[in-house]
Write a protein that holds these residues in place. Structure first.
Motif, PDB file in Angstrom:
ATOM      1  N   SER A   1      27.878  38.551 -42.766  1.00  0.00           N
ATOM      2  CA  SER A   1      26.842  39.544 -43.082  1.00  0.00           C
ATOM      3  C   SER A   1      26.145  39.193 -44.380  1.00  0.00           C
ATOM      4  O   SER A   1      24.907  39.234 -44.470  1.00  0.00           O
ATOM      5  CB  SER A   1      27.453  40.944 -43.173  1.00  0.00           C
ATOM      6  OG  SER A   1      27.945  41.366 -41.924  1.00  0.00           O
ATOM      7  N   ASP A  49      17.777  46.633 -48.451  1.00  0.00           N
ATOM      8  CA  ASP A  49      17.188  45.612 -47.593  1.00  0.00           C
ATOM      9  C   ASP A  49      17.898  45.574 -46.240  1.00  0.00           C
ATOM     10  O   ASP A  49      17.273  45.298 -45.225  1.00  0.00           O
ATOM     11  CB  ASP A  49      17.270  44.241 -48.258  1.00  0.00           C
ATOM     12  CG  ASP A  49      16.325  44.105 -49.442  1.00  0.00           C
ATOM     13  OD1 ASP A  49      15.371  44.903 -49.556  1.00  0.00           O
ATOM     14  OD2 ASP A  49      16.543  43.198 -50.261  1.00  0.00           O
ATOM     15  N   ALA A  50      19.200  45.856 -46.240  1.00  0.00           N
ATOM     16  CA  ALA A  50      19.954  45.901 -44.987  1.00  0.00           C
ATOM     17  C   ALA A  50      21.128  46.855 -45.106  1.00  0.00           C
ATOM     18  O   ALA A  50      21.753  46.955 -46.165  1.00  0.00           O
ATOM     19  CB  ALA A  50      20.475  44.515 -44.615  1.00  0.00           C
ATOM     20  N   LEU A  78      20.972  40.005 -37.089  1.00  0.00           N
ATOM     21  CA  LEU A  78      20.003  40.811 -37.841  1.00  0.00           C
ATOM     22  C   LEU A  78      18.950  41.386 -36.906  1.00  0.00           C
ATOM     23  O   LEU A  78      18.438  40.677 -36.042  1.00  0.00           O
ATOM     24  CB  LEU A  78      19.319  39.927 -38.887  1.00  0.00           C
ATOM     25  CG  LEU A  78      18.279  40.589 -39.776  1.00  0.00           C
ATOM     26  CD1 LEU A  78      18.961  41.438 -40.844  1.00  0.00           C
ATOM     27  CD2 LEU A  78      17.413  39.524 -40.443  1.00  0.00           C
ATOM     28  N   ILE A  97      22.385  45.265 -49.916  1.00  0.00           N
ATOM     29  CA  ILE A  97      23.082  45.454 -48.647  1.00  0.00           C
ATOM     30  C   ILE A  97      24.085  46.594 -48.797  1.00  0.00           C
ATOM     31  O   ILE A  97      24.666  46.774 -49.871  1.00  0.00           O
ATOM     32  CB  ILE A  97      23.784  44.144 -48.226  1.00  0.00           C
ATOM     33  CG1 ILE A  97      24.355  44.226 -46.813  1.00  0.00           C
ATOM     34  CG2 ILE A  97      24.840  43.720 -49.229  1.00  0.00           C
ATOM     35  CD1 ILE A  97      24.829  42.881 -46.255  1.00  0.00           C
ATOM     36  N   ILE A 130      22.149  44.736 -40.102  1.00  0.00           N
ATOM     37  CA  ILE A 130      23.001  43.598 -39.770  1.00  0.00           C
ATOM     38  C   ILE A 130      24.157  44.159 -38.949  1.00  0.00           C
ATOM     39  O   ILE A 130      24.902  45.010 -39.425  1.00  0.00           O
ATOM     40  CB  ILE A 130      23.506  42.876 -41.033  1.00  0.00           C
ATOM     41  CG1 ILE A 130      22.325  42.256 -41.777  1.00  0.00           C
ATOM     42  CG2 ILE A 130      24.549  41.820 -40.662  1.00  0.00           C
ATOM     43  CD1 ILE A 130      22.680  41.617 -43.109  1.00  0.00           C
ATOM     44  N   ALA A 163      22.251  37.964 -44.775  1.00  0.00           N
ATOM     45  CA  ALA A 163      21.342  38.655 -45.694  1.00  0.00           C
ATOM     46  C   ALA A 163      20.698  37.647 -46.644  1.00  0.00           C
ATOM     47  O   ALA A 163      19.481  37.649 -46.832  1.00  0.00           O
ATOM     48  CB  ALA A 163      22.090  39.729 -46.472  1.00  0.00           C
ATOM     49  N   LEU A 171      17.282  38.744 -48.423  1.00  0.00           N
ATOM     50  CA  LEU A 171      17.611  40.137 -48.736  1.00  0.00           C
ATOM     51  C   LEU A 171      18.462  40.183 -50.002  1.00  0.00           C
ATOM     52  O   LEU A 171      19.325  39.326 -50.200  1.00  0.00           O
ATOM     53  CB  LEU A 171      18.345  40.786 -47.562  1.00  0.00           C
ATOM     54  CG  LEU A 171      17.687  40.598 -46.185  1.00  0.00           C
ATOM     55  CD1 LEU A 171      18.497  41.291 -45.112  1.00  0.00           C
ATOM     56  CD2 LEU A 171      16.251  41.084 -46.189  1.00  0.00           C
ATOM     57  N   ASN A 201      16.409  46.535 -42.642  1.00  0.00           N
ATOM     58  CA  ASN A 201      17.047  45.777 -41.568  1.00  0.00           C
ATOM     59  C   ASN A 201      18.424  46.343 -41.285  1.00  0.00           C
ATOM     60  O   ASN A 201      18.996  47.045 -42.120  1.00  0.00           O
ATOM     61  CB  ASN A 201      17.229  44.305 -41.978  1.00  0.00           C
ATOM     62  CG  ASN A 201      15.926  43.626 -42.327  1.00  0.00           C
ATOM     63  OD1 ASN A 201      15.207  43.187 -41.458  1.00  0.00           O
ATOM     64  ND2 ASN A 201      15.616  43.552 -43.616  1.00  0.00           N
TER      65      ASN A 201
END
Length: 184
Positions: A97, A10-11, A57, A109, A69, A101, A106, A67
């Protein structure tokens, strides 16, 4: 051990500089892989950049992650006489972070080793902060929503530090294994 720009999550977290315009190391690699749209979004949305210890973000554009971050770690050499302040700022990078998220829904990560490249933070100390802050956050109600946290390092030496420290913060269960390649 691997390339954070190839991680599907997701990130992914970018070890950014305060200008958010890209640079060397992880920051430059992420900006190159994401394409010029990432720099454009950073310039447009955050014209003043951001401060050390903060997290913001953006979209990920051409990256497999959804995404990015961006967080700015401390330049260790600027805090050698104030080590506690460097620890606070690096801790803030991980906490903010993870909080960002969570606030955006999210659940996965990926972190690089923030501040350990050109910013000179000793890898052993930085790894302990990364693992401690992540463990602490995951134990909160907000942290319960995370399905996956990945630490991606570039060198064999850094991988060995993470591999050796990980069991102290995340004791393995019989079915757990530590992978030496980022395979999200």
């Amino acid at each position: 051990m691997g390339d954070i720009t190839t991680v599907e999550a997701d990130a992914i977290v970018n070890a950014a500089n305060t200008s958010l315009r890209g640079g060397g190391g992880v920051d430059g690699a992420i900006h190159r892989a994401a394409g010029p749209q990432l720099k454009h979004e950073c310039i447009t949305r955050f014209p003043e950049g951001t401060e050390t210890g903060a997290a913001i973000l953006t979209k990920a554009y051409n990256l497999p992650a959804k995404n990015v971050i961006h967080t700015v770690g401390p330049k260790y050499y600027e805090y050698e006489s104030r080590v506690e302040r460097a620890q606070e700022l690096l801790s803030s990078c991980y906490r903010r972070s993870l909080s960002l998220a969570h606030a955006n829904g999210l659940t996965s990560i990926a972190f690089p080793s923030i501040s350990t490249g050109i910013y000179g933070y000793p890898i052993e100390e930085a790894t302990k902060i990364a693992l401690e802050q992540t463990r602490s956050f995951l134990e909160t109600p907000e942290g319960q929503n995370f399905q996956r946290v990945i630490f991606v390092v570039f060198s064999e030496e850094d991988f060995a530090v993470y591999r050796d420290a990980l069991p102290e913060y995340f004791p393995p269960s019989p079915s757990d294994t530590v992978s030496d390649v980022a395979n999200p």
